[in-house]
Design a protein around this motif. Structure first.
Motif, PDB file in Angstrom:
ATOM      1  N   VAL A 255       0.848  -1.200   0.000  1.00  0.00           N
ATOM      2  CA  VAL A 255       0.000   0.000   0.000  1.00  0.00           C
ATOM      3  C   VAL A 255       0.882   1.248   0.000  1.00  0.00           C
ATOM      4  N   ARG A 256       1.896   1.246   0.827  1.00  0.00           N
ATOM      5  CA  ARG A 256       2.825   2.376   0.887  1.00  0.00           C
ATOM      6  C   ARG A 256       3.480   2.622  -0.470  1.00  0.00           C
ATOM      7  N   ALA A 257       3.900   1.542  -1.123  1.00  0.00           N
ATOM      8  CA  ALA A 257       4.568   1.681  -2.415  1.00  0.00           C
ATOM      9  C   ALA A 257       3.618   2.248  -3.465  1.00  0.00           C
ATOM     10  N   VAL A 258       2.373   1.785  -3.458  1.00  0.00           N
ATOM     11  CA  VAL A 258       1.387   2.286  -4.417  1.00  0.00           C
ATOM     12  C   VAL A 258       1.149   3.778  -4.195  1.00  0.00           C
ATOM     13  N   VAL A 259       0.916   4.150  -2.933  1.00  0.00           N
ATOM     14  CA  VAL A 259       0.600   5.546  -2.604  1.00  0.00           C
ATOM     15  C   VAL A 259       1.763   6.468  -2.979  1.00  0.00           C
TER      16      VAL A 259
ATOM     17  N   ASP B  56       5.568   4.976   8.376  1.00  0.00           N
ATOM     18  CA  ASP B  56       5.726   4.078   9.526  1.00  0.00           C
ATOM     19  C   ASP B  56       4.801   2.856   9.460  1.00  0.00           C
ATOM     20  N   ILE B  57       4.528   2.362   8.259  1.00  0.00           N
ATOM     21  CA  ILE B  57       3.704   1.148   8.145  1.00  0.00           C
ATOM     22  C   ILE B  57       4.444   0.020   7.440  1.00  0.00           C
ATOM     23  N   VAL B  58       5.611   0.319   6.870  1.00  0.00           N
ATOM     24  CA  VAL B  58       6.307  -0.691   6.084  1.00  0.00           C
ATOM     25  C   VAL B  58       6.672  -1.916   6.920  1.00  0.00           C
TER      26      VAL B  58
ATOM     27  N   ALA C  60       5.877  -8.762  11.700  1.00  0.00           N
ATOM     28  CA  ALA C  60       6.529  -7.838  10.774  1.00  0.00           C
ATOM     29  C   ALA C  60       7.027  -8.584   9.542  1.00  0.00           C
ATOM     30  N   PRO C  61       6.796  -8.041   8.349  1.00  0.00           N
ATOM     31  CA  PRO C  61       7.264  -8.714   7.130  1.00  0.00           C
ATOM     32  C   PRO C  61       8.786  -8.769   7.075  1.00  0.00           C
ATOM     33  N   THR C  62       9.288  -9.819   6.478  1.00  0.00           N
ATOM     34  CA  THR C  62      10.732  -9.964   6.296  1.00  0.00           C
ATOM     35  C   THR C  62      11.237  -8.932   5.285  1.00  0.00           C
ATOM     36  N   ALA C  63      12.548  -8.778   5.225  1.00  0.00           N
ATOM     37  CA  ALA C  63      13.148  -7.865   4.249  1.00  0.00           C
ATOM     38  C   ALA C  63      12.738  -8.261   2.834  1.00  0.00           C
ATOM     39  N   PHE C  64      12.694  -9.574   2.573  1.00  0.00           N
ATOM     40  CA  PHE C  64      12.315 -10.041   1.239  1.00  0.00           C
ATOM     41  C   PHE C  64      10.915  -9.571   0.884  1.00  0.00           C
TER      42      PHE C  64
ATOM     43  N   ARG D 128       9.202  -7.080   2.171  1.00  0.00           N
ATOM     44  CA  ARG D 128       9.136  -5.617   2.080  1.00  0.00           C
ATOM     45  C   ARG D 128       9.641  -5.126   0.723  1.00  0.00           C
ATOM     46  N   VAL D 129      10.757  -5.693   0.271  1.00  0.00           N
ATOM     47  CA  VAL D 129      11.315  -5.291  -1.023  1.00  0.00           C
ATOM     48  C   VAL D 129      10.395  -5.743  -2.168  1.00  0.00           C
ATOM     49  N   LEU D 130       9.864  -6.956  -2.048  1.00  0.00           N
ATOM     50  CA  LEU D 130       8.936  -7.454  -3.064  1.00  0.00           C
ATOM     51  C   LEU D 130       7.703  -6.561  -3.146  1.00  0.00           C
ATOM     52  N   ALA D 131       7.184  -6.147  -1.995  1.00  0.00           N
ATOM     53  CA  ALA D 131       6.015  -5.263  -1.965  1.00  0.00           C
ATOM     54  C   ALA D 131       6.314  -3.932  -2.640  1.00  0.00           C
ATOM     55  N   ALA D 132       7.502  -3.397  -2.376  1.00  0.00           N
ATOM     56  CA  ALA D 132       7.885  -2.122  -2.978  1.00  0.00           C
ATOM     57  C   ALA D 132       7.961  -2.239  -4.500  1.00  0.00           C
ATOM     58  N   ARG D 133       8.565  -3.320  -4.969  1.00  0.00           N
ATOM     59  CA  ARG D 133       8.713  -3.512  -6.413  1.00  0.00           C
ATOM     60  C   ARG D 133       7.368  -3.731  -7.095  1.00  0.00           C
TER      61      ARG D 133
END
Length: 319
Positions: free
Chosen positions: A20-24, A59-61, A255-259, A261-266
């Motif tokens: 959601v953060r990445a989309v916004v 502060d939601i990532v 909390a989501p893992t680094a993987f 979080r990065v996947l969500a951003a991409r």
């Protein structure tokens, strides 16, 4: 396109907030307004929609779950319900929508696309059961949650020299069980995609006992049956006592893992790009570490491919 919406639907999965953060932020960076739809398709019908600013997704990532919430909506499955949803979107001036969820959520997006409203899907489900993507959002986090739990159970299994049966999520897809079993050295893994004979399980347990093994771990995907049923079957077959642990919804949280979080951003960034390029009815996927897009209607006719090689490897290493 000047205004887009984003919603989360279906079961929650770690990484949804990061998406959601990445989309916004990707949209605002490009001069596009973003509206959050709360409580999934239900909120779409009731008009539970709010404009989101950069600070709204700060502060939601690192948070699990979804700040947009999720809910079932039978009304959206009707033509009348979808017509109301379209009217709500028009009311807010929203011209495109990003849907984060599983195959059921994507079907809703397809219906909107067929009504002339562009929709892009992001696969968010811990089961990893969506075809044509190597991973879905939340799978890696849920997998690590399971592994952490098994590690702790193994400590007590060793101390008390016991056999433990651990039930994990996965009704139609055994990826969580299979990956966890391989990563944690389980003696047996029971998944929906293949049938594990009870005699084989008992034989493997007996072989371990004969060579002095003091404990055993058996992982069961919920789609096969309950861990209690497996425990009773082993007791009846070989008169072996076992202990049962059902991990349940703890697998969805955290909390989501680094993987993830990065996947969500991409994936979130790509979803915005596709909408602004005029694409519709697509799902974002990751294949060979590349972010790609597939037609959702094509995906809904396919099944997630079971990785037979990983399953065979797990069997070979559990001798």
């Amino acid at each position: 396109m000047k205004k887009i919406g984003v919603l989360t639907s279906g079961g929650d999965a770690p990484g949804m907030n990061a998406a959601v953060r990445a989309v916004v932020r990707s949209a605002i960076y490009r001069g596009v307004e973003v509206y959050g739809v709360y409580h999934g398709y239900k909120g779409l019908i009731t008009g539970n929609i709010k404009k989101l600013e950069v600070s709204d997704v700060g502060d939601i990532v690192q948070r699990g779950g979804t700040i947009l919430y999720t809910a079932r909506c039978e009304e959206f499955k009707t033509e009348e319900g979808r017509a109301i949803a379209i009217e709500q979107l028009k009311k807010f001036g929203i011209e495109g929508l990003v849907v984060i969820g599983g195959d059921g959520s994507f079907m809703g997006g397809v219906k909107l696309t067929q009504l002339g409203f562009p929709t892009i899907g992001i696969p968010g489900t811990i089961d990893n059961d969506i075809p044509e993507t190597d991973f879905t959002l939340g799978f890696d986090t849920a997998l690590n949650t399971i592994i952490d739990a098994i590690d702790k159970i193994r400590d007590t299994a060793t101390s008390h020299e016991r056999r433990f049966i651990i039930e994990v999520m996965g009704r139609g897809c055994g990826d969580l069980a299979m990956w966890a079993g391989l990563a944690d050295g389980a003696e047996s893994i029971l998944i929906p995609e293949t049938k594990e004979d009870l005699d084989t399980i008992v034989e493997r347990l007996n072989r371990g006992i004969e060579r002095g093994k003091k404990h055993n771990i058996i992982i069961v995907a919920e789609g096969v049956g309950s861990a209690d049923e497996v425990a009773k079957a082993i007791k009846a077959k070989a008169n072996m006592d076992t202990r049962v642990t059902v991990l349940g919804h703890v697998q969805r949280g955290g909390a989501p893992t680094a993987f993830d979080r990065v996947l969500a951003a991409r994936m979130g960034n790509k979803a915005v790009e596709l909408l602004l390029e005029g694409e519709k009815g697509k799902m974002i996927a990751i294949q060979n570490n590349k972010i790609v897009a597939h037609d959702i209607l094509d995906l809904l006719t396919k099944k997630h491919e079971f990785n037979k090689n990983l399953y065979q490897l797990a069997k070979e290493l559990s001798i």
